[in-house]
Motif scaffolding. Sequence first.
Motif, short mmCIF file in Angstrom:
data_model
loop_
_atom_site.label_atom_id
_atom_site.label_comp_id
_atom_site.label_asym_id
_atom_site.label_seq_id
_atom_site.Cartn_x
_atom_site.Cartn_y
_atom_site.Cartn_z
N ILE A 107 -7.76 2.71 -0.71
CA ILE A 107 -8.46 3.03 0.54
C ILE A 107 -7.47 3.16 1.69
O ILE A 107 -7.80 3.73 2.74
N GLY A 108 -6.23 2.67 1.49
CA GLY A 108 -5.20 2.86 2.53
C GLY A 108 -4.63 1.57 3.09
O GLY A 108 -4.05 1.59 4.17
N LYS A 109 -4.79 0.47 2.36
CA LYS A 109 -4.26 -0.80 2.87
C LYS A 109 -2.74 -0.76 3.00
O LYS A 109 -2.19 -1.15 4.03
N SER A 110 -2.07 -0.30 1.93
CA SER A 110 -0.61 -0.25 1.96
C SER A 110 -0.10 0.73 3.01
O SER A 110 0.88 0.45 3.70
N THR A 111 -0.78 1.85 3.13
CA THR A 111 -0.40 2.84 4.14
C THR A 111 -0.49 2.23 5.54
O THR A 111 0.40 2.42 6.37
N LEU A 112 -1.57 1.48 5.77
CA LEU A 112 -1.74 0.84 7.08
C LEU A 112 -0.62 -0.18 7.32
O LEU A 112 -0.02 -0.21 8.40
N LEU A 113 -0.31 -1.00 6.31
CA LEU A 113 0.74 -2.01 6.47
C LEU A 113 2.08 -1.34 6.75
O LEU A 113 2.85 -1.80 7.60
N ARG A 114 2.36 -0.24 6.04
CA ARG A 114 3.62 0.48 6.26
C ARG A 114 3.68 1.00 7.69
O ARG A 114 4.73 0.95 8.34
N THR A 115 2.57 1.51 8.19
CA THR A 115 2.55 2.05 9.55
C THR A 115 2.73 0.92 10.57
O THR A 115 3.48 1.07 11.54
N GLY A 161 3.80 19.15 5.32
CA GLY A 161 4.01 20.39 6.06
C GLY A 161 3.20 20.34 7.33
O GLY A 161 3.35 19.44 8.13
N LYS A 162 2.30 21.32 7.52
CA LYS A 162 1.48 21.33 8.72
C LYS A 162 0.18 20.57 8.51
O LYS A 162 -0.53 20.25 9.45
N GLN A 163 -0.14 20.30 7.22
CA GLN A 163 -1.40 19.64 6.93
C GLN A 163 -1.29 18.13 7.15
O GLN A 163 -0.32 17.51 6.75
N GLU A 164 -2.30 17.60 7.80
CA GLU A 164 -2.34 16.16 7.99
C GLU A 164 -3.45 15.58 7.14
O GLU A 164 -4.59 16.05 7.18
N ASN A 165 -3.09 14.59 6.34
CA ASN A 165 -4.08 13.92 5.52
C ASN A 165 -4.32 12.53 6.10
O ASN A 165 -3.56 11.61 5.87
N CYS A 166 -5.39 12.44 6.90
CA CYS A 166 -5.66 11.19 7.61
C CYS A 166 -6.37 10.22 6.67
O CYS A 166 -7.49 10.47 6.24
N VAL A 167 -5.68 9.13 6.33
CA VAL A 167 -6.26 8.14 5.42
C VAL A 167 -7.23 7.23 6.18
O VAL A 167 -8.34 6.98 5.75
N LEU A 168 -6.78 6.75 7.33
CA LEU A 168 -7.63 5.90 8.17
C LEU A 168 -7.49 6.39 9.60
O LEU A 168 -6.39 6.64 10.07
N CYS A 169 -8.62 6.55 10.29
CA CYS A 169 -8.57 7.14 11.62
C CYS A 169 -9.15 6.20 12.68
O CYS A 169 -9.97 5.35 12.37
N ASP A 170 -8.68 6.40 13.90
CA ASP A 170 -9.27 5.76 15.06
C ASP A 170 -9.36 4.24 14.90
O ASP A 170 -10.42 3.65 15.04
#
Lengths: 349, 337
Positions: free
Chosen positions: B55-63, B27-36
């Motif tokens: 920790i967000g490895k897969s999320t990073l690869l998907r992005t 929705g309007k909420q952003e859940n930042c897994v890894l930033c900057d």
Amino acid sequence: MNSNHTSVNSPRRYYIVMWSMAVVMVMLFVACLVFGSVDIPLGDVLGSLTGGEVSRATSRVIVLETRLPMACTAMLAGAALSIAGLLMQTTFDNPLAGPSILGISTGSSLGVAIVMLALGGSIGGVLGSSLSALIGALLGAGVIMLVLLAFSSIVKNSVMLLIIGIMVSHLASSAISLLNFFSTQEGVHSYVIWGLGNFSGVTLERLPIFAILVIASVLLSMMLVKPLNALLLGARYAENLGVNIRGTRNRLLVLSGILTAVVTAFCGPIGFIGLIVPHIARLSLRSSNHIVLLPATALAGAVVALLCTLISVVPSASGIIPINAITPIIGVPIIIYIIVNRKRIAYFN
Amino acid sequence: MLISTKPMAAVNDILSTQNLAVGYRNGKQENCVLCDLQLTLRQGELVCLLGSNGIGKSTLLRTLSGVQRPLSGTVMLNGRDLADYTKRQLSQLISIVYTDRTLAGALTVRELVSLGRHPYTGFFGRLDSEDEQVVADAMITMGIAHKAGCHVATLSDGERQKAMIARALAQETPIILLDEPTAFLDVASRIETMKCLHRLAVEKNKAILLSSHDVSQSLALANRLWLLRSDRKMVQGVTEDLVLGGQLDRLFDGRQVQFDSMVGDFVALADVRQSVALDCADELLRHWIVNALAREGYVVATDAAIKITATSSTVIVVDNKAVNSISAMIGYLSTMA
């Protein structure tokens, strides 16, 4: 390259499977014209088809007006349901998906029930072939498709989606029961007869429209073999291969919905064929490559439907047995065989 | 005079990120897994992405692969924003290998690898002779050409993974992303797969990024590391610089493990009860005696009360008491406690 000879699904296997199925199909087709309430000699059957001599004038009428449309309807309906089943199995990434399991057939039935029972359309006549029944079936299938589509974006797990399909199908069934409860006795009777499924409801005049709808949809599904093969790897891989997942999935579901709805409108809700035939095709080809699997599934579907038709006319004295009394006898053993042996069947692994 | 032995392409940043934030929108909420994140991936190098579970490895690869949109910031591919590419263009630039089970068991290895040609083939996906050649080469490179006619279902886990990588190779993309490609493999297949990926990066000038839990293999073969520390900060650099700079220690902060820079892998945090002095000239023997002592809760220190002198694995002296094996040494130490 030498390794071509060791390939488990060589082109040779494809041709052997296709030709033997074609031969069996022709034999079953002829048998369906010969056997029935009166057995007609082969010579008379050929005479009727070619416009030549026949020993009895009634033979020509029976062959051309009753048995030929029935055999053609069976082939087309079998191919259509089987292709619909294959498209659903690949789309939902689940080898146990099928038009009747996912509730598409029931959705069509509900549409037909609304037309026949609530709106009182074309009761008593040639029920399945009326245009309003067709529209009702298409709308019913469409609604179920939309529901499944909506859930498929929320529920990723295909087994869970399958269960949602079964649940939605129960809802549609309960609506059908209610319609039956508040309907006239003749209405209920003709709806129940329609619901048992039969391939003899399509007359020679209605056959062309049925054939065109089925053949067009089957040809359209042939256009999708490339994305279908990519989907074997799962949606994530397919997307990486440049496949537009949402568009492809929508097209596949619409096509399988149309195929199911058309058959249901003309022949009643036919169970099992859409579920088992893709398995028969995969097992005999030993491949899930859609370039060969799709044509083989269509052919195998025609063969299985003709076989059911032939069995349905065997006890000639008491008329035609409902198709849905026969399909489980063929279908259930195959499904159980597949489930028991799934660890040894390549396409499950 | 400065002589560069590296080809120019090797320093070409094919993929880079500027202020990239990855995560999920709800929705309007952003859940930042890894930033900057400021990351670069170059052709000709194998990069390993290390970090703990979740920790967000897969999320990073998907992005990075364009499947998922960044929360903010940009991913630049060949100097152009990733979001500006069409799906078809991307399919010719980035290929991905997941660990998902597929329903491709009844395809032959050749058919599976041929699927990699999808971005290049026509309406029905038929291969021309050039495509056939690419497919054959990919299978040879991954060492599975002898399985070309076999069903994917009959392959071992290691062979299956090689087939999936061959499929990515057949896609002929300059970038290959792999999400834990060695997760379900035995040690031999893990090493073979990593060697193969390293060779691909060097010989075919590919930019290869893989996420992994296999620290020792990653340290051995990665040109560079992307370390996702437990505080969700990313550190990148050449493997050895990061090891010697103590960056590996920060990978699992607050967990019961520590990085052993000598071994190049994580070990259980020592549960020290007592210290001993060890005199041993043979390096191999010393290593395994220390290993046994650490397991039993002893740490080696020069000025400890208990003194161990070892000349061979059968001649060990513990405080003037001679024992004839490491097992006997441990036994004797426990009686002293």
